[in-house]
Enzyme design. Structure first.
Site, mmCIF file in Angstrom:
data_model
loop_
_atom_site.group_PDB
_atom_site.id
_atom_site.type_symbol
_atom_site.label_atom_id
_atom_site.label_comp_id
_atom_site.label_asym_id
_atom_site.label_seq_id
_atom_site.Cartn_x
_atom_site.Cartn_y
_atom_site.Cartn_z
ATOM 1 N N HIS A 100 2.446 -1.071 3.555
ATOM 2 C CA HIS A 100 3.231 -0.469 4.398
ATOM 3 C C HIS A 100 4.229 -1.510 5.359
ATOM 4 O O HIS A 100 5.117 -1.037 6.073
ATOM 5 C CB HIS A 100 2.526 0.545 5.282
ATOM 6 C CG HIS A 100 2.186 1.677 4.503
ATOM 7 N ND1 HIS A 100 3.134 2.684 4.073
ATOM 8 C CD2 HIS A 100 1.038 2.004 3.782
ATOM 9 C CE1 HIS A 100 2.706 3.557 3.203
ATOM 10 N NE2 HIS A 100 1.206 3.139 3.240
ATOM 11 N N HIS A 118 9.018 3.318 -0.144
ATOM 12 C CA HIS A 118 8.402 2.755 -1.385
ATOM 13 C C HIS A 118 8.325 3.830 -2.440
ATOM 14 O O HIS A 118 8.395 3.410 -3.547
ATOM 15 C CB HIS A 118 6.961 2.345 -0.937
ATOM 16 C CG HIS A 118 5.856 3.262 -1.110
ATOM 17 N ND1 HIS A 118 5.633 3.564 0.527
ATOM 18 C CD2 HIS A 118 5.210 4.092 -1.736
ATOM 19 C CE1 HIS A 118 4.735 4.653 0.200
ATOM 20 N NE2 HIS A 118 4.457 4.934 -0.842
ATOM 21 N N ARG A 251 -8.874 10.810 8.804
ATOM 22 C CA ARG A 251 -7.529 10.149 8.694
ATOM 23 C C ARG A 251 -7.221 9.513 10.008
ATOM 24 O O ARG A 251 -6.823 8.358 10.249
ATOM 25 C CB ARG A 251 -6.516 11.081 8.203
ATOM 26 C CG ARG A 251 -5.472 10.434 8.035
ATOM 27 C CD ARG A 251 -4.262 11.457 7.183
ATOM 28 N NE ARG A 251 -3.022 11.020 7.250
ATOM 29 C CZ ARG A 251 -1.945 11.131 8.139
ATOM 30 N NH1 ARG A 251 -2.384 11.437 9.324
ATOM 31 N NH2 ARG A 251 -1.013 10.540 7.969
#
Ligand SMILES: *[C@@H]1O[C@H](CO)[C@@H](O)[C@H](O)[C@H]1NC(C)=O
Ligand SMILES: *[C@@H]1O[C@H](CO)[C@@H](O)[C@H](O)[C@H]1NC(C)=O
Ligand SMILES: *[C@@H]1O[C@H](CO)[C@@H](O)[C@H](O)[C@H]1NC(C)=O
Ligand SMILES: *[C@@H]1O[C@H](CO)[C@@H](O)[C@H](O)[C@H]1NC(C)=O
Length: 519
Positions: A100, A118, A251
């Site tokens: 990233h 990407h 997360r």
């Protein structure tokens, strides 16, 4: 072939999948760190996109096969299963050096007009992989129908591929609407609950040394496809809703503790600066003998195949004078002469992030000299780096679980919505926030002290939140700001409590202590 994976154990791969794995385009992923600069902070985070991709291919197969077993009426075919597995394997083919860092920092810095991500390169690289390795006949041998199945695979990775957006109706071409649920396995655009996350949670936690509290094996026991407003969606049992809130909480913890780690992020900024300085001097041969650089290789998959984390060492071990400055930055990283964090704050309102805004704010911090300051330190805009970090549950301000549907024991064919208040009162009020961090490139004690005071003054002028250490680093300034005066946790309304804002402070405090142990 059987792969022994540390996360999922022994994984059996269909021969067609092995043909895809055994190509230079796929093997390239062995040389791209899954977590980029985070490896410089967490010594275990040395895993690469290669093993994650295999894991996602495996989990994609597990999920689709589970649905097929439980609900034969869905008519999931061998072809469907293979295509879902291929999409899982190939979804990250387009990542660049340090993952990233490349699409989140480097490309925006070098090509600010570019919207490149990407996923786009994953599609181009997939086409290139199939073509270069003459895989079309192999795919046909294994029962795939071309080009439909290639379209289906690409749509699963990057969404509908229509150049002209359809206003109404089913936007996908690879599979009909009856199979809509197949598009919710690899990259779920509806609610972000997909096998990509399940793999990186398990894998990243394992390598970071952080506990993972989401068990995808349990989730697999309860998945079902139900019809919702005439469309077939992947749903789960009502009683699992709490686990989904936990999944997004996990997360967020991973972002706070690891992915957005203060030191990891600034190392990625420094690598980005080194790549930026080296860019014109790095030559990568692409198709037809044409030469590309780090930033232009994204336009040519033959060149991009040869672009991995290795450019870091290529620059670090170079001897040419053109690369001297880039090399010195990387040497500084190696010897841990890093830019230092001056402070962190939050804005009241969401701010739009752009390269200009970051530069503009660096200048503002440099100019925010508190009055009556006796230090004679001069601070320049170029001494500062500003980061604005978006922290959310993957769907901006939205609660992704509002897009999930649940069934109950009485009638597993009926799916319905469960709202947050029906789950618990202790869940977030908001699903997005931004962190603003400022770093200083000069790290001597006097400069750091002055920079921190500038930062506190800037937060005051901007009406940002009081830096956590504000009263310690600038005790003469913070009392001057009326809105910073009351600092009472207990009497605040419970809305504030349930936002997790305090939790962040507590965890961050814990992080500070742990940080010295991490590297
Ligand atoms: C490397 O670090 C030294 C010491 O902190 C600093 O003086 C120098 O400017 C740094 N080099 C680069 C290219 O940033
Ligand atoms: C800064 O400069 C002023 C005048 O030039 C001097 O009086 C003061 O002592 C200096 N402060 C420091 C910390 O050096
Ligand atoms: C900060 O808040 C004050 C008082 O509410 C207001 O007058 C001022 O314009 C605000 N400043 C900024 C930069 O928003
Ligand atoms: C706590 O904060 C509220 C406003 O949020 C204020 O009205 C109250 O007076 C404060 N209490 C104390 C003890 O400072």
């Amino acid at each position: 072939a059987v792969f022994n994976d540390p996360i999922h154990g022994h994984i059996e791969m269909h021969p067609l999948l092995v043909c895809i794995i055994d190509t230079p385009q796929f093997q390239r992923l062995r040389h791209i760190k899954q977590l980029g600069g985070t490896y410089f902070v967490f010594p275990g985070a040395s895993h690469n996109r290669f093993e994650h991709s295999i894991g996602v291919g495996y989990l994609a197969g597990s999920l689709v096969q589970e649905l097929n077993k439980r609900q034969p009426e869905l008519f999931i075919s061998r072809r469907d299963i293979l295509c879902v597995q291929i999409a899982g394997l190939c979804h990250d083919l387009g990542h660049g050096p340090f993952s990233h860092m490349f699409d989140g920092m480097f490309i925006p810095k070098v090509r600010p007009e570019s919207k490149w991500k990407h996923e786009e390169a994953s599609l181009a690289m997939f086409d290139h992989l199939v073509c270069e390795n003459a895989l079309e006949p192999v795919m046909k041998e294994h029962g795939l129908v071309l080009p439909d199945d290639l379209v289906f695979i690409k749509e699963q990775i990057a969404g509908p591929q229509n150049t002209v957006p359809l206003r109404q109706g089913w936007p996908y071409k690879g599979r009909p609407e009856e199979k809509s649920f197949l598009y919710e396995i690899v990259a779920n655009k509806r609610n972000g609950i997909d096998v990509d996350k399940w793999d990186y949670f398990a894998r990243d936690c394992f390598h970071l040394g952080i506990q993972n509290n989401f068990d995808y094996r349990r989730f697999l026991k309860f998945v079902r496809v139900c019809e919702v407003d005439g469309k077939k969606h992947i749903c789960t049992r009502d009683k699992e809703v709490g686990n989904l809130y936990d999944m997004f909480h996990t997360r967020n913890c991973l972002h706070r503790r690891a992915y957005q780690h203060k030191v990891g992020n600034i190392i990625e900024t420094m690598i980005t600066e080194a790549f930026f300085k080296a860019d014109p001097h790095i030559q990568i041969q692409g198709s037809g003998g044409k030469m590309f650089t780090i930033s232009t290789a994204i336009d040519d998959m033959e060149a991009y195949t040869k672009l991995t984390d290795h450019v870091f060492e290529q620059i670090l071990y170079s001897s040419s004078s053109e690369l001297a400055e880039a090399r010195e930055i990387l040497q500084n990283i190696t010897c841990r002469r890093l830019y230092k964090c001056v402070g962190q704050t939050q804005a009241e309102e969401r701010v739009e992030v752009s390269q200009e805004k970051l530069l503009d704010w660096a200048g503002c911090v440099a100019r925010s000299r508190p009055q009556n300051d006796l230090q004679n330190v001069t601070l320049q805009p170029g001494d500062f780096v500003v980061h604005i970090i978006n922290m959310d549950w993957g769907m901006k301000e939205e609660n992704p679980i509002n897009n999930m549907r649940f069934y109950c024991k009485n009638d597993p064919t009926k799916a319905y919505h469960i709202c947050k208040d029906q789950v618990s009162k202790l869940l977030p009020e908001r699903f997005a926030e931004q962190l603003i961090r400022v770093y200083c490139k000069k790290t001597d004690e006097r400069t750091m002290e002055a920079a921190k005071k500038n930062f506190v003054q800037w937060c005051m002028d901007r009406n940002f939140s009081k830096p956590q250490d504000g009263d310690v680093i600038a005790p003469e300034l913070t009392p001057l700001k009326a809105s910073w005066a009351h600092n009472n946790d207990t009497e605040d309304n419970d809305e504030e409590d349930s936002q997790g804002g305090r939790g962040w402070a507590a965890v961050n405090g814990g992080q500070e202590k742990a940080k010295t142990r991490l590297f």
